[in-house]
Motif scaffolding. Structure first.
Motif: not given
Length: 508
Positions: A19-20, A431-432, A51-54
């Motif tokens: 992800v990063f 939204c996450s 990255s935090v959202a994913a």
């Protein structure tokens, strides 16, 4: 049991690294040429926020997989060896809130500050704006918490008489109680047995609940539009594709027109910059800046279209072949996405809007996939959750320039300024949380007994003043309506080829 947990930790670490790296790739390819080799702090915030959202979306499948580690526990303490999901959820929510309400606004104010000022003055100006914003938010939250920061739980008082231990049991739908004289069943109990328990929620829970509500409104709008425009946009992009390469004379003519337009925009931009230096930054100036930005974005899109239909260089034929393959890939991905979108909409209708649900639908599919292989259902579950986040991003990118209450912050490949990046990352982060809450509700049967369900349980859905939004499925209904309207829009207008601005026209 230990092997299962070790594998889960390894998979989680690998996914975080992927992800990063992917977010760094997006930043490098989406950033505007003016931001290369500078604005490092906003870039760090963008990569961290994405990255935090994913990772927050992928934590829900990890929560399910973590729960499965306890499913066949031989001794009581086996589950203590699993991941501390509740603590991890709390950490990710705190980081999410800090990013959305403090770090991203600070980075935006710092980036948009006057470039002629020193770094220290820009930092002080950005901190001042963030502090003022934080004070206003704290006052609003404090007043709301003091007035309506309570939860109302509706309960039923049920009772049954006792009797001697029988030799056989004869319970049925018509006789749920022992001796049948009292109301021990919630289905047969009268309305008078209902009572309301009221208690004040904690302030952190109330803040999370309100953030979830704000995110749910944005998620409903962007997700409802995105669940349709994500696959249909890819399909109709293939439909509207250029069919052939234009001639050199056509290219020269159209490139000349674009060059004239570029000179006009540069002249307008220089005039606006001169006005900014003189200090006359009024309403008319801001309106003209937005108009020039919009025209500049359209010019960049026109240039991209022109380069696409007239590839140059020694490998022009290879470039055109890759363009054709790219459109074919969009068609395939669009068809697959359309299947997933239809499955999502059908699941919402079947499992959430109809009471009692007609079928567990996708919940049952994930469970059967888990029976085939331990993590197969979890992988499918992760895909559906992550697809919903992609739908939100697609909806935000489609509506970002059309909603009057949102500043124009478009995302363009190779032409996205850092303030636009930061704005959209904050939107995605907000939204996450709602995507997680929506997925935990939509897949409640599959994700039962997880830490996420404990967080998004009765407290959020019983909060005074907003519980009726969940009781009457307001968000789910609006989601379906917006998705339907978007499908209709694309069916009516999606096949039309988008004409470039000005006198430049695409020839096939």
């Amino acid at each position: 049991m230990g092997d299962f947990n070790l594998a889960l930790v390894i998979v989680a670490i690998i996914l975080c690294v992927i992800v990063f790296v992917f977010n760094v790739y997006l930043l490098v390819n989406y950033q505007h040429p003016d931001d290369k080799n500078q604005a490092y702090f906003p870039k760090f915030v963008v990569v961290l926020g994405l990255s935090v959202a994913a990772i927050s979306i992928l934590m829900l499948p990890a929560d399910v997989a973590n729960r499965q580690a306890c499913r066949h526990a031989i001794y009581n303490g086996a589950c203590n060896l699993t991941l501390p999901m509740k603590d991890m959820w709390l950490a990710i929510y705190i980081l999410d809130a800090v990013l959305v309400f403090f770090i991203i606004p600070f980075a935006m104010f710092y980036y948009e500050g006057d470039q002629d000022k020193s770094v220290g003055k820009r930092i002080r100006s950005a901190l001042l704006w963030v502090v003022v914003t934080a004070i206003v938010c704290a006052l609003v939250l404090g007043i709301l918490y003091g007035l309506v920061g309570k939860v109302d739980f509706t309960v039923r008082h049920l009772s049954s008489s006792t009797t001697s231990f029988p030799s056989s049991w004869s319970f049925s739908s018509s006789q749920e109680c022992i001796s049948g004289s009292h109301q021990c069943s919630a289905y047969s109990a009268s309305d008078s047995s209902e009572k309301t328990w009221t208690m004040r929620t904690t302030f952190p829970e109330y803040v999370v609940a309100l953030a979830t509500i704000v995110g749910s409104v944005l998620f409903t709008i962007f997700g409802g539009v995105g669940i349709a425009c994500l696959p249909l946009g890819l399909i109709f992009s293939f439909v509207r594709r250029p069919k052939a390469v234009i001639t050199r004379s056509q290219y020269i003519k159209e490139a000349t027109e674009l060059g004239k337009k570029a000179k006009e925009l540069k002249k307008a931009a220089d005039a606006l910059h001169q006005e900014e230096r003189s200090g006359s930054k009024g309403r008319k100036w801001r309106k003209n800046v937005k108009a020039v930005e919009k025209e500049l974005l359209q010019l960049e899109e026109d240039v991209k279209l022109l380069e696409e239909v007239y590839p140059q260089g020694e490998k022009a034929e290879t470039t055109w072949a890759m363009t054709v393959l790219g459109y074919l890939a969009k068609l395939v991905l669009g068809i697959l996405g359309l299947i997933v979108s239809v499955a999502w909409i059908a699941h919402i209708v079947i499992y959430l809007l109809i009471s009692p649900p007609l079928s567990p639908f996708l919940n049952e599919v994930f469970i059967k996939l888990d029976d085939i292989w331990g993590l197969l259902g979890t992988v499918a579950f992760a895909f559906f959750c992550f697809y919903l986040l992609l739908a939100v991003i697609a909806g935000a990118m489609m509506l970002g320039m059309k909603l009057v209450f949102i500043t124009i912050h478009p995302m363009k490949w190779g032409a996205t300024l850092m303030n636009s990046f930061l704005f959209n990352v904050g939107l995605i982060l907000l939204c996450s949380i709602s995507v997680i809450q929506f997925c935990s509700t939509a897949f409640a049967y599959y994700a039962q007994a997880t830490a996420a369900q404990e967080i998004f349980g009765h407290t959020l859905q019983s909060l005074r003043g907003i519980r009726y939004l969940y009781k009457y499925n307001v968000f789910q209904i609006a989601f379906i309506v917006l998705a339907g309207l978007t499908f209709v829009y694309y069916a009516a207008f999606g096949w039309r080829r988008k004409k470039p601005s000005g006198r430049f026209q695409l020839s096939s």
